[in-house]
Enzyme design. Structure first.
Site, PDB file in Angstrom:
ATOM      1  N   ASN A 131      -6.315  28.018  33.711  1.00 33.73           N
ATOM      2  CA  ASN A 131      -6.604  26.602  33.520  1.00 33.73           C
ATOM      3  C   ASN A 131      -7.907  26.167  34.197  1.00 33.73           C
ATOM      4  O   ASN A 131      -8.533  25.209  33.749  1.00 33.73           O
ATOM      5  CB  ASN A 131      -5.421  25.780  34.063  1.00 33.73           C
ATOM      6  N   ALA A 132      -8.315  26.860  35.275  1.00 33.37           N
ATOM      7  CA  ALA A 132      -9.511  26.430  36.012  1.00 33.37           C
ATOM      8  C   ALA A 132     -10.685  26.310  35.049  1.00 33.37           C
ATOM      9  O   ALA A 132     -10.900  27.183  34.206  1.00 33.37           O
ATOM     10  CB  ALA A 132      -9.843  27.439  37.108  1.00 33.37           C
ATOM     11  N   TYR A 151     -20.485  24.676  27.831  1.00 29.75           N
ATOM     12  CA  TYR A 151     -19.026  24.495  27.847  1.00 29.75           C
ATOM     13  C   TYR A 151     -18.417  24.899  26.499  1.00 29.75           C
ATOM     14  O   TYR A 151     -17.410  25.618  26.442  1.00 29.75           O
ATOM     15  CB  TYR A 151     -18.741  23.027  28.157  1.00 29.75           C
ATOM     16  N   LEU A 172     -29.338  21.352  25.529  1.00 29.00           N
ATOM     17  CA  LEU A 172     -29.846  22.723  25.719  1.00 29.00           C
ATOM     18  C   LEU A 172     -31.304  22.743  26.169  1.00 29.00           C
ATOM     19  O   LEU A 172     -31.687  23.560  27.002  1.00 29.00           O
ATOM     20  CB  LEU A 172     -29.669  23.541  24.429  1.00 29.00           C
TER      21      LEU A 172
HETATM   22  N1  LIG Z   1      -9.574  16.781  30.904  1.00 30.39           N
HETATM   23  C1  LIG Z   1      -9.862  17.014  29.640  1.00 30.39           C
HETATM   24  O1  LIG Z   1      -9.979  16.098  28.828  1.00 30.39           O
HETATM   25  C2  LIG Z   1     -10.001  18.428  29.130  1.00 30.39           C
HETATM   26  C3  LIG Z   1     -10.296  18.599  27.776  1.00 30.39           C
HETATM   27  C4  LIG Z   1     -10.414  19.888  27.279  1.00 30.39           C
HETATM   28  C5  LIG Z   1     -10.244  20.966  28.111  1.00 30.39           C
HETATM   29  N2  LIG Z   1      -9.979  20.766  29.434  1.00 30.39           N
HETATM   30  C6  LIG Z   1      -9.839  21.959  30.258  1.00 30.39           C
HETATM   31  O2  LIG Z   1      -8.617  21.885  30.989  1.00 30.39           O
HETATM   32  C7  LIG Z   1      -8.764  22.558  32.237  1.00 30.39           C
HETATM   33  C8  LIG Z   1      -8.371  21.628  33.372  1.00 30.39           C
HETATM   34  O3  LIG Z   1      -9.179  20.478  33.303  1.00 30.39           O
HETATM   35  P1  LIG Z   1      -8.993  19.212  34.271  1.00 30.39           P
HETATM   36  O4  LIG Z   1      -9.447  18.026  33.495  1.00 30.39           O
HETATM   37  O5  LIG Z   1      -7.652  19.214  34.882  1.00 30.39           O
HETATM   38  O6  LIG Z   1     -10.129  19.536  35.370  1.00 30.39           O
HETATM   39  P2  LIG Z   1     -10.219  19.136  36.900  1.00 30.39           P
HETATM   40  O7  LIG Z   1     -11.680  19.165  37.217  1.00 30.39           O
HETATM   41  O8  LIG Z   1      -9.460  17.885  37.209  1.00 30.39           O
HETATM   42  O9  LIG Z   1      -9.477  20.362  37.634  1.00 30.39           O
HETATM   43  C9  LIG Z   1      -9.988  21.668  37.559  1.00 30.39           C
HETATM   44  C10 LIG Z   1      -9.426  22.480  38.722  1.00 30.39           C
HETATM   45  O10 LIG Z   1      -9.990  23.799  38.631  1.00 30.39           O
HETATM   46  C11 LIG Z   1     -10.409  24.196  39.915  1.00 30.39           C
HETATM   47  N3  LIG Z   1     -11.482  25.192  39.846  1.00 30.39           N
HETATM   48  C12 LIG Z   1     -12.770  24.991  39.433  1.00 30.39           C
HETATM   49  N4  LIG Z   1     -13.477  26.121  39.590  1.00 30.39           N
HETATM   50  C13 LIG Z   1     -12.626  27.046  40.088  1.00 30.39           C
HETATM   51  C14 LIG Z   1     -12.780  28.408  40.470  1.00 30.39           C
HETATM   52  N5  LIG Z   1     -13.974  29.025  40.386  1.00 30.39           N
HETATM   53  N6  LIG Z   1     -11.706  29.085  40.961  1.00 30.39           N
HETATM   54  C15 LIG Z   1     -10.500  28.467  41.084  1.00 30.39           C
HETATM   55  N7  LIG Z   1     -10.305  27.168  40.737  1.00 30.39           N
HETATM   56  C16 LIG Z   1     -11.358  26.462  40.244  1.00 30.39           C
HETATM   57  C17 LIG Z   1     -10.899  22.906  40.570  1.00 30.39           C
HETATM   58  O11 LIG Z   1     -10.974  23.016  41.995  1.00 30.39           O
HETATM   59  C18 LIG Z   1      -9.837  21.921  40.083  1.00 30.39           C
HETATM   60  O12 LIG Z   1      -8.731  21.871  40.959  1.00 30.39           O
HETATM   61  C19 LIG Z   1     -10.215  23.038  32.292  1.00 30.39           C
HETATM   62  O13 LIG Z   1     -10.286  24.382  31.845  1.00 30.39           O
HETATM   63  C20 LIG Z   1     -10.908  22.127  31.305  1.00 30.39           C
HETATM   64  O14 LIG Z   1     -12.087  22.707  30.779  1.00 30.39           O
HETATM   65  C21 LIG Z   1      -9.861  19.523  29.960  1.00 30.39           C
END
Ligand SMILES: NC(=O)c1ccc[n+]([C@@H]2O[C@H](COP(=O)([O-])OP(=O)(O)OC[C@H]3O[C@@H](n4cnc5c(N)ncnc54)[C@H](O)[C@@H]3O)[C@@H](O)[C@H]2O)c1
Length: 328
Positions: free
Chosen positions: A168-169, A233, A177
């Site tokens: 999930n991270a 991304y 670009l």
């Molecule tokens: N929020 C959205 O609308 C959305 C939409 C599409 C996809 N996503 C994806 O869902 C996932 C979670 O998103 P979110 O909105 O909860 O993000 P968020 O930024 O709230 O949380 C992300 C978490 O990942 C951790 N993280 C970042 N880099 C890391 C690393 N190198 N090692 C370990 N942990 C790490 C951060 O510390 C954080 O706790 C992500 O992959 C994001 O791309 C989110």
């Protein structure tokens, strides 16, 4: 609403036309039906393998899943009868980036379903990671997932192996670009894609994922439809889709593990709170349900894929986006 169909038969173009027609029907009806209602299509091979999927899609747990086409194949392993309320009892789940946002909701939902959860996040998020782990009776694993030895360190922390691996991270470093320096490109590809490839390979090679296990990775609709300012991304998240489609049949055949992805749309988290107001409001509204989703919507989708009865769902990319107008 649920539409039931069959997989497309490459040897019968009349059957394939009829089955593909169901897809256009489902997606169009999703855009018509309104009032918070959803429409999804399930292509069934073996109806006996579909219970967990039908239950999920007919429940409020899938409130933000609409316009999706989900294939349910034939399960490889005979499914035991899981505990109805806590189907993940006895299973260990590792969720990366689980100190907050979607990851926290995933850990919470898997723990609700009975799993022992390991909350992985960067050392800088120690306080939040420990708070989440303590609340859920799990453990925190403080580790930057981009570390070259991340897979080995996970395997070391879980000597008895694990059942559910949720990648999930994720991070964003948006820029068009033409203005994208390597410092914004590389970390996004590293966190969102390269580390997922490395840790998945390492854990499968080490035999750390038990048979009947699940790998679920987090893509994004930006990886399916593309998004201005997000070439880094979008590339990373499209890479997740390629990984899932290629690895899924082999991981099931060789390790008895399914591999699927969720592709969230606009979900209310700290990541989307940082988006400029106008774009944020547009993102929230540009879908058939005319609202943003919540972390729990993604979490429930992952809990369905993790369910012991979902072994016939493999290689799928399921959007959790309220049928966003971006992409199919
Ligand atoms: N929020 C959205 O609308 C959305 C939409 C599409 C996809 N996503 C994806 O869902 C996932 C979670 O998103 P979110 O909105 O909860 O993000 P968020 O930024 O709230 O949380 C992300 C978490 O990942 C951790 N993280 C970042 N880099 C890391 C690393 N190198 N090692 C370990 N942990 C790490 C951060 O510390 C954080 O706790 C992500 O992959 C994001 O791309 C989110």
């Amino acid at each position: 609403m649920l539409v039931l169909g069959a997989p497309l038969d490459p040897a019968d173009h009349h059957q394939a036309a009829a089955q593909q027609a169901l897809e256009g029907f489902t997606r169009s009806l999703g855009k018509e039906i309104g009032r918070g209602r959803t429409v999804n299509l399930v292509r069934l091979t073996d109806a006996s393998a579909a219970e967990s999927t039908l239950r999920f899609l007919l429940s409020p747990k899938s409130a933000y899943v609409s316009g999706q086409v989900i294939e349910v194949g034939t399960p490889q392993e005979p499914e035991g009868a899981p505990d109805g309320d806590r189907p993940l009892t006895g299973r260990t789940a590792l969720v990366t980036g689980a100190a907050r946002g979607i990851g926290e909701a995933v850990a919470e939902t898997l723990a609700r379903d009975g799993a022992r959860v390991v909350v992985l996040d960067v050392p800088g998020a120690e306080q939040d990671a420990r708070r989440v782990a303590d609340r859920l009776g799990g453990t925190a694993l403080l580790l930057d997932i981009t570390a070259a030895d991340a897979g080995a360190r996970i395997a070391e922390a879980l000597p008895d192996g694990l059942d559910l691996l949720v990648h999930n991270a994720g991070i964003t470093r948006d820029r068009r670009l033409v203005n994208m320096p390597a410092e914004r490109w590389i970390p996004v590809l590293e966190v969102n894609l390269a580390s997922v490839l490395r840790t998945t390979d390492a854990l499968l090679k080490a035999g750390a994922l038990r048979r009947g296990g699940r790998i679920v990775a987090t893509a994004s609709i930006a990886g399916l439809a593309g998004n201005a300012g997000q070439t880094n991304y979008g590339a990373s998240k499209a890479g997740i889709v390629g990984l899932v489609r290629s690895l899924a049949p082999r991981a099931l055949a060789e390790h008895g593990v399914t591999v699927n992805a969720v592709a969230p749309g606009f979900i209310e988290t700290r990541m989307t709170a940082a988006v400029p107001l106008f774009i944020r409001e547009a993102g929230r509204r540009m879908n058939s349900l005319a609202q943003g989703g919540l972390p729990v919507d993604v979490a429930e989708t992952i809990a369905w894929l993790a369910h012991p009865g979902s072994g016939a769902v493999n290689g799928q990319v399921v959007r959790v986006c309220g049928q966003s107008l971006l992409g199919a």
